[in-house]
Design an enzyme around this catalytic site. Structure first.
Site, PDB file in Angstrom:
ATOM      1  N   GLY A   9       0.836  -1.204   0.000  1.00 10.82           N
ATOM      2  CA  GLY A   9       0.000   0.000   0.000  1.00 10.82           C
ATOM      3  C   GLY A   9       0.868   1.251   0.000  1.00 10.82           C
ATOM      4  CE1 TYR A 143      -9.615   2.261   8.281  1.00 11.35           C
ATOM      5  CE2 TYR A 143     -10.273   3.921   9.877  1.00 11.35           C
ATOM      6  CZ  TYR A 143      -9.293   3.318   9.124  1.00 11.35           C
ATOM      7  OH  TYR A 143      -7.999   3.752   9.212  1.00 11.35           O
TER       8      TYR A 143
HETATM    9  N1  SER Z   1      -8.466   9.092   8.762  1.00 12.24           N
HETATM   10  C1  SER Z   1      -9.269   7.922   8.978  1.00 12.24           C
HETATM   11  C2  SER Z   1     -10.622   8.095   8.426  1.00 12.24           C
HETATM   12  O1  SER Z   1     -11.117   9.192   8.464  1.00 12.24           O
HETATM   13  C3  SER Z   1      -9.356   7.608  10.456  1.00 12.24           C
HETATM   14  O2  SER Z   1      -8.337   6.749  10.829  1.00 12.24           O
HETATM   15  O3  SER Z   1     -11.207   7.154   7.983  1.00 12.24           O
END
Ligand code: SER
Length: 315
Positions: A9, A143
Site C-alpha cells: 500500500g 472501518y
Molecule cells: N483518517 C481515517 C478516516 O477518516 C481515520 O483513521 O477514515
C-alpha cells in the site's frame, strides 16, 4: 543482517511519504514499494516498485522471497467513508491483508511487522475527551470494527506465536504530497487545497466537530520511532496524539494567511461517523514507553501546508 523492507500500500497517503522516508534511512535498494496501482513520480523513480494485491498471500510471499524481506509495513486499507459503502470489500482487504502478513511472520519469514490502527476503534460509548489507551471500545463503523478486530489478531499472533507486530492508532493525518482517499478526517486536507484554489471551503463536518489530528511528518516519525524502539512489553498498539481542532478552528488558522477565506458548513453522512470518534486522545503511554513526542501544532501545520501547496499549484 541488513533490514530489507516491503511497504504494502505504498501509493496511499501515508504509504507514499513513509516509503520515501524509509528509503532515506535504509537506502533506496532496501525498501521495496508495492501497491495495486502506480504511485506518484517521486515514489516510482526513487526505488524498486512491485505490483502486489495485499489480499494475495502468494504474491506477497513471492516478493518477500525475491528480495529477502525482513520487515513489512502493511499500509493498504479501505478508510471509514469508503468502507461504509463497500463493507465486504473493506473487511476482505483490511482483514485479509493483515492475516496474510501475520501468517508470513508466524512462519518466520518476516521478522517484524507494522500495521496501522486508528482512532476509529473507539465508539460512542468511549470517553470522548483525552480517550485513554485502554478503555471501552465499541466501534460502530465497518472501518472501526476491522481495525479493532485487527488489533486483537495482532495481539493473538504476538501472544501465541511470538510475532513482533507493532501498531499505532493514527488520528486524522494531514499532508500535501498525496491526497487521502475516503476518510472522515479528509476535510482537514481538502480545506487547504480549497483555500489556495478558491479562497473558500464548504465543510462536510459541522463547525464544532472536534477530532484528533496529526501532521504527516509526525505520523511518519511515530511509525519509524516505534518500529526502531526496543520491543514494547505492555501494548502493541499505542494511542498517539498531536493536536485536536474543529473546522472553525482550522479555518481561523488559514485566515491568518488568507484573511478573506470563507468557510461554510453542510454536514452530511460523514458527520455521523465523526460523532462516534474521540475529540482528543491521551497518548501518555506512548510518551512513557518509547519517548513519543509530536513536533507540529495547528499553527505550524497550517504554515507548512499552505507553503507547500502554493508551490505545488504554481508549478
Ligand atoms: N483518517 C481515517 C478516516 O477518516 C481515520 O483513521 O477514515
Amino acid at each position: 543482517m541488513k533490514d530489507t523492507i516491503l511497504v504494502l500500500g505504498a501509493c496511499g497517503q501515508i504509504g507514499t511519504e513513509l516509503t520515501l522516508k524509509l528509503r532515506d534511512i535504509y537506502g533506496k535498494k532496501n525498501v521495496i514499494a508495492s501497491d495495486i496501482k502506480e504511485g506518484n513520480a517521486e515514489l516510482m523513480e526513487t526505488g524498486i516498485f512491485e505490483f502486489i494485491d495485499a489480499t494475495d498471500k502468494n504474491a506477497i510471499s513471492a516478493i518477500i522471497e525475491k528480495y529477502k524481506v525482513t520487515e513489512v509495513y502493511l499500509m493498504a486499507a479501505m478508510l471509514s467513508v469508503v468502507a461504509e459503502k463497500f463493507p465486504d470489500k473493506a473487511w476482505n482487504l483490511n482483514m485479509g491483508s493483515l492475516l496474510n502478513v501475520l501468517e508470513l511472520a508466524k512462519e518466520g519469514v518476516v521478522k517484524k511487522v507494522f500495521w496501522p490502527s486508528s482512532i476509529a476503534i473507539f465508539g460512542p460509548t468511549t470517553p470522548r475527551k483525552l480517550t485513554p489507551q485502554t478503555t471501552v471500545m465499541e466501534p460502530t463503523t465497518v472501518y472501526g470494527i476491522s481495525k479493532l478486530a485487527g488489533e486483537r489478531w495482532c495481539a493473538y499472533y504476538k501472544n501465541k506465536y511470538k510475532v513482533d507486530v507493532r501498531s499505532v492508532r493514527y488520528p486524522g493525518i494531514i499532508s500535501w504530497k498525496t491526497k487521502p482517499g475516503g476518510g472522515t478526517t479528509d476535510y482537514a486536507v481538502e480545506i487547504y487545497h480549497e483555500a489556495i484554489a478558491n479562497n473558500a471551503y464548504s465543510s462536510f463536518l459541522s463547525e464544532n466537530s472536534r477530532l484528533p489530528m496529526m501532521y504527516m511528518d509526525d505520523a511518519i516519525k511515530a511509525t519509524i520511532d516505534f518500529m526502531q524502539a526496543t520491543e514494547p512489553k505492555e501494548y502493541l498498539s499505542y494511542n498517539i496524539a498531536a493536536m485536536d481542532f474543529t473546522p472553525a478552528e482550522i479555518a481561523d488558522s488559514i485566515k491568518k494567511y488568507y484573511p478573506d477565506f470563507k468557510i461554510t458548513y453542510s454536514p452530511d453522512f460523514r458527520q455521523q461517523i465523526a460523532d462516534t470518534w474521540p475529540e482528543s486522545i491521551d497518548d501518555s503511554k506512548a510518551r512513557e514507553d518509547w519517548d513519543w513526542k509530536p513536533t507540529f501544532n495547528l499553527a505550524k501545520m497550517t504554515q507548512t501546508m499552505l507553503k507547500n501547496l502554493k508551490e505545488m499549484y504554481i508549478m
